[in-house]
Design a protein around this motif. Structure first.
Motif, PDB file in Angstrom:
ATOM      1  N   VAL A 154       0.606  -1.241  -0.071  1.00 31.47           N
ATOM      2  CA  VAL A 154      -0.089   0.110  -0.200  1.00 31.47           C
ATOM      3  C   VAL A 154       0.866   1.102  -0.055  1.00 31.47           C
ATOM      4  CG1 VAL A 154      -1.670   1.303   1.241  1.00 31.47           C
ATOM      5  CG2 VAL A 154      -2.018  -1.297   1.262  1.00 31.47           C
ATOM      6  N   PHE A 155       2.133   1.000   0.677  1.00 33.10           N
ATOM      7  CA  PHE A 155       2.655   2.616   0.945  1.00 33.10           C
ATOM      8  C   PHE A 155       3.959   2.826  -0.006  1.00 33.10           C
ATOM      9  CE2 PHE A 155      -0.018   2.234   4.823  1.00 33.10           C
ATOM     10  CZ  PHE A 155      -0.452   3.637   4.788  1.00 33.10           C
ATOM     11  N   TYR A 158       3.262   3.834  -3.872  1.00 34.97           N
ATOM     12  CA  TYR A 158       2.425   4.929  -3.742  1.00 34.97           C
ATOM     13  C   TYR A 158       3.227   6.235  -3.309  1.00 34.97           C
ATOM     14  CZ  TYR A 158      -1.811   7.729  -3.264  1.00 34.97           C
ATOM     15  OH  TYR A 158      -2.819   8.843  -3.353  1.00 34.97           O
ATOM     16  N   THR A 159       3.880   6.096  -2.287  1.00 28.55           N
ATOM     17  CA  THR A 159       4.805   7.343  -1.673  1.00 28.55           C
ATOM     18  C   THR A 159       5.793   7.435  -2.584  1.00 28.55           C
ATOM     19  OG1 THR A 159       4.031   6.503   0.599  1.00 28.55           O
ATOM     20  CG2 THR A 159       5.991   8.091   0.335  1.00 28.55           C
ATOM     21  N   GLN A 162       4.162   9.536  -5.175  1.00 31.54           N
ATOM     22  CA  GLN A 162       3.785  10.898  -4.794  1.00 31.54           C
ATOM     23  C   GLN A 162       4.708  11.800  -4.349  1.00 31.54           C
ATOM     24  OE1 GLN A 162       0.772  11.783  -4.889  1.00 31.54           O
ATOM     25  NE2 GLN A 162       0.528  13.466  -3.654  1.00 31.54           N
ATOM     26  N   TRP A 163       5.762  11.262  -3.618  1.00 23.19           N
ATOM     27  CA  TRP A 163       6.733  12.084  -2.995  1.00 23.19           C
ATOM     28  C   TRP A 163       8.211  12.002  -3.686  1.00 23.19           C
ATOM     29  CZ3 TRP A 163       4.614  15.706  -0.441  1.00 23.19           C
ATOM     30  CH2 TRP A 163       3.244  15.548   0.328  1.00 23.19           C
ATOM     31  N   VAL A 174       3.040  12.451   7.448  1.00 25.08           N
ATOM     32  CA  VAL A 174       2.188  12.297   6.037  1.00 25.08           C
ATOM     33  C   VAL A 174       1.547  10.902   6.102  1.00 25.08           C
ATOM     34  CG1 VAL A 174       2.664  12.293   3.578  1.00 25.08           C
ATOM     35  CG2 VAL A 174       3.854  13.907   4.972  1.00 25.08           C
ATOM     36  N   ARG A 177      -1.594  10.036   7.973  1.00 25.34           N
ATOM     37  CA  ARG A 177      -2.739  10.357   7.502  1.00 25.34           C
ATOM     38  C   ARG A 177      -3.543   9.244   7.147  1.00 25.34           C
ATOM     39  NH1 ARG A 177      -3.144  15.830   5.251  1.00 25.34           N
ATOM     40  NH2 ARG A 177      -4.437  15.140   3.466  1.00 25.34           N
ATOM     41  N   VAL A 178      -3.068   8.200   6.780  1.00 28.68           N
ATOM     42  CA  VAL A 178      -3.612   7.069   6.362  1.00 28.68           C
ATOM     43  C   VAL A 178      -3.329   6.062   7.305  1.00 28.68           C
ATOM     44  CG1 VAL A 178      -4.362   5.667   4.248  1.00 28.68           C
ATOM     45  CG2 VAL A 178      -3.755   8.198   3.991  1.00 28.68           C
ATOM     46  N   TYR A 188     -12.925   6.874   4.853  1.00 25.28           N
ATOM     47  CA  TYR A 188     -11.588   7.448   4.561  1.00 25.28           C
ATOM     48  C   TYR A 188     -11.236   8.713   5.860  1.00 25.28           C
ATOM     49  CZ  TYR A 188      -7.232   8.242   2.106  1.00 25.28           C
ATOM     50  OH  TYR A 188      -5.955   8.481   1.752  1.00 25.28           O
ATOM     51  N   ASN A 287      -7.223   3.698  -5.346  1.00 26.76           N
ATOM     52  CA  ASN A 287      -5.655   3.988  -5.226  1.00 26.76           C
ATOM     53  C   ASN A 287      -5.262   2.846  -6.077  1.00 26.76           C
ATOM     54  OD1 ASN A 287      -6.438   6.248  -3.986  1.00 26.76           O
ATOM     55  ND2 ASN A 287      -5.348   5.514  -1.891  1.00 26.76           N
ATOM     56  N   ARG A 296      -4.058   7.504  -8.377  1.00 24.65           N
ATOM     57  CA  ARG A 296      -5.538   7.244  -8.010  1.00 24.65           C
ATOM     58  C   ARG A 296      -6.233   7.504  -9.289  1.00 24.65           C
ATOM     59  NH1 ARG A 296      -5.918  11.178  -2.939  1.00 24.65           N
ATOM     60  NH2 ARG A 296      -5.490  13.017  -3.849  1.00 24.65           N
ATOM     61  N   TYR A 333       1.758  20.345  -3.013  1.00 25.95           N
ATOM     62  CA  TYR A 333       2.138  19.850  -1.963  1.00 25.95           C
ATOM     63  C   TYR A 333       3.359  20.464  -1.376  1.00 25.95           C
ATOM     64  CZ  TYR A 333      -1.106  15.939  -2.893  1.00 25.95           C
ATOM     65  OH  TYR A 333      -2.252  15.294  -3.215  1.00 25.95           O
ATOM     66  N   TYR A 368       1.086  21.135   5.350  1.00 25.19           N
ATOM     67  CA  TYR A 368       0.252  20.115   4.615  1.00 25.19           C
ATOM     68  C   TYR A 368      -1.128  20.160   5.217  1.00 25.19           C
ATOM     69  CZ  TYR A 368      -0.899  15.428   2.350  1.00 25.19           C
ATOM     70  OH  TYR A 368      -1.241  14.475   1.637  1.00 25.19           O
TER      71      TYR A 368
HETATM   72  N1  UDP Z   1      -0.401   6.722   1.074  1.00 20.54           N
HETATM   73  C1  UDP Z   1      -0.104   5.407   0.684  1.00 20.54           C
HETATM   74  N2  UDP Z   1      -0.875   4.542  -0.094  1.00 20.54           N
HETATM   75  C2  UDP Z   1      -2.276   4.963  -0.071  1.00 20.54           C
HETATM   76  C3  UDP Z   1      -2.694   6.142   0.573  1.00 20.54           C
HETATM   77  C4  UDP Z   1      -1.869   6.990   0.962  1.00 20.54           C
HETATM   78  O1  UDP Z   1       1.122   5.283   0.494  1.00 20.54           O
HETATM   79  O2  UDP Z   1      -2.993   4.228  -0.769  1.00 20.54           O
HETATM   80  C5  UDP Z   1       0.565   7.630   1.675  1.00 20.54           C
HETATM   81  C6  UDP Z   1       1.110   8.514   0.552  1.00 20.54           C
HETATM   82  O3  UDP Z   1       2.557   8.908   1.176  1.00 20.54           O
HETATM   83  C7  UDP Z   1       0.310   9.675   0.608  1.00 20.54           C
HETATM   84  C8  UDP Z   1      -0.061   9.970   2.163  1.00 20.54           C
HETATM   85  O4  UDP Z   1      -0.195   8.455   2.386  1.00 20.54           O
HETATM   86  O5  UDP Z   1       0.880  10.833   0.163  1.00 20.54           O
HETATM   87  C9  UDP Z   1      -1.283  10.866   2.470  1.00 20.54           C
HETATM   88  O6  UDP Z   1      -2.334  10.562   1.787  1.00 20.54           O
HETATM   89  P1  UDP Z   1      -3.665  11.299   1.647  1.00 20.54           P
HETATM   90  O7  UDP Z   1      -4.816  10.434   0.901  1.00 20.54           O
HETATM   91  O8  UDP Z   1      -3.972  11.948   2.926  1.00 20.54           O
HETATM   92  O9  UDP Z   1      -3.013  12.378   0.433  1.00 20.54           O
HETATM   93  P2  UDP Z   1      -3.831  13.302  -0.261  1.00 20.54           P
HETATM   94  O10 UDP Z   1      -5.170  13.279  -0.311  1.00 20.54           O
HETATM   95  O11 UDP Z   1      -3.629  14.614   0.653  1.00 20.54           O
HETATM   96  O12 UDP Z   1      -3.087  13.535  -1.572  1.00 20.54           O
END
Ligand code: UDP
Length: 399
Positions: A154-155, A158-159, A162-163, A174, A177-178, A188, A287, A296, A333, A368
């Protein structure tokens, strides 16, 4: 020639709150300068050719447990109740995100899922939330195994998309948050209030800015008006010293011409598609941590229901921010980690030297923020920094 007491730069939530407060609570005249051709910042939404209200800068789902924010915004909008649900594509299955006991049951064999569930509940308690980076520290082998699985599936990817880094290299807040949720609640967010402005965010912000004391100018680059005078610490508008209050909600590094370097941001590219089918996917957002370049897909019809045999979706492709590149120059971001926080503190010190500039908002505070945080902070800034200190300041003349 018009005269203004206050200049607000940026017409997103933070700027709109400050403008509205100055106008309605202090009877000040306010000029709002917005560089985009529309108000509402990144919450900007509009009805597209299929009659669907789409979020131009990606999905914005309002949620708050802050009573004050809810009451404040409710003056300007009706709400349509909406609880956000997200699914994640993992090993060919769609599981609830945040990962919870239902996700566990989808991915693990029954007996194993029950064993892990019992262990999670006895370790952390039922209806609790555990950030993935915390769960990974568990000494219990079975929980370690679960943490590793969720982290990888999951992480991590995605991370990385995203980052541009691993979960350890951004602030732990960060990924927290999830968190992993030890319950069967598939929502959610778990805030008290979860709803969408019934006529959309643009309409809400337009209403906030519709006070008779407020003038909004869009498609105006504030830097073409503003100049900072480093010696006297004053703000010049069209060459004249402005003694009124300036509220700045943009990027501080840009305001100071990058004198101390650039602050890192992440940007996004959106791929909108309107399809000749009534539904695309079973939830508002799905996602895709692993199998695609996008993170996503959001289908807007699920947010504010609309009867149409077409549907609009958006895919989000994260990318580095580049102020010189037309398709990468929106700073969605701040990249939140200790090193960047230090870089930001330098700019924060700089802006503090200018007595008539107040900086607030996600960009100006390099935080954030969720939408409700932006509103709460602007309201608090007004109460704490403006009200007690406000003396008779000068007016801005604009012809
Ligand atoms: N995240 C992840 N997998 C997921 C959802 C979230 O790795 O399926 C991590 C990822 O680093 C993401 C962070 O959790 O940037 C915060 O997610 P959020 O949905 O809050 O992001 P936003 O909607 O603000 O883009």
């Amino acid at each position: 020639m018009e005269h203004f007491d206050i200049v607000v730069i940026g017409a997103g939530f933070s700027g709109a709150v400050m403008a509205e407060r100055f106008a309605s609570q202090m009877n000040k005249t306010v000029l709002v300068l917005e560089q985009r051709p529309h108000v509402a910042g990144n919450c900007y939404d509009y009805r597209n050719e299929a009659g669907i209200l789409v979020h131009h800068y990606g999905p914005h789902l309002f949620h708050t447990s802050k009573q004050q924010v809810w009451d404040y915004l409710s003056q300007f909008t009706q709400w349509t109740p909406y609880e956000h649900k997200v699914l994640g594509s993992v090993d060919g299955k769609l599981i609830p995100i945040p990962f919870n006991l239902n996700s566990l049951a989808v991915l693990y064999a029954k007996e194993q899922a029950e064993k892990i569930e019992a262990l999670l509940i006895s370790t952390y308690g039922f209806d609790t939330k555990v950030p993935i980076l915390e769960l990974r520290k568990s000494a219990e082998p079975l929980l370690q195994e679960l943490a590793e699985f969720v982290y990888q599936k999951v992480f991590v990817n995605y991370t990385a998309k995203q980052w541009g880094c691993s979960p350890e290299d951004i602030s732990p807040t960060v990924t927290a948050r999830v968190p992993v949720v030890i319950s069967r609640d598939d929502r959610y967010f778990h805030d008290t209030y979860q709803a969408i402005p019934s006529a959309g965010y643009t309409s809400l912000i337009t209403k906030m800015l519709s006070h008779k004391n407020i003038t909004v100018k869009t498609s105006v680059e504030a830097k073409s008006f503003i100049r900072l005078e480093p010696q006297s610490k004053s703000v010049l508008f069209a060459g004249e010293v402005f003694k009124g209050q300036v509220v700045f909600t943009g990027m501080l590094d840009q305001l100071f011409d990058y004198v101390d370097g650039e602050l890192p941001y992440r940007s996004l590219q959106f791929d909108f598609q309107t399809l000749e089918q009534s539904q695309f996917q079973p939830a508002t957002t799905v996602n895709y941590p692993n199998e695609h370049a996008f993170t996503r897909i959001t289908e807007f019809k699920h947010i504010l229901k609309v009867n149409s045999n077409r549907t609009t979706i958006v895919k989000e492709y994260p990318q580095g921010y580049d102020r010189h590149h037309e398709s990468k120059n929106v700073p969605y971001y701040p990249v939140f980690n200790d090193e960047n926080q230090r870089k930001f503190e330098v700019y924060k010190k700089l802006v503090k030297q200018f007595p008539n500039i107040i900086s607030t908002g996600r960009l100006a505070e390099y935080k954030y923020y969720n939408m409700d945080d932006a509103v709460a902070n602007a309201l608090a800034t007004f109460e704490k920094q403006v009200k007690p200190n406000y003396s008779n300041m000068g007016k801005l003349n604009v012809s």
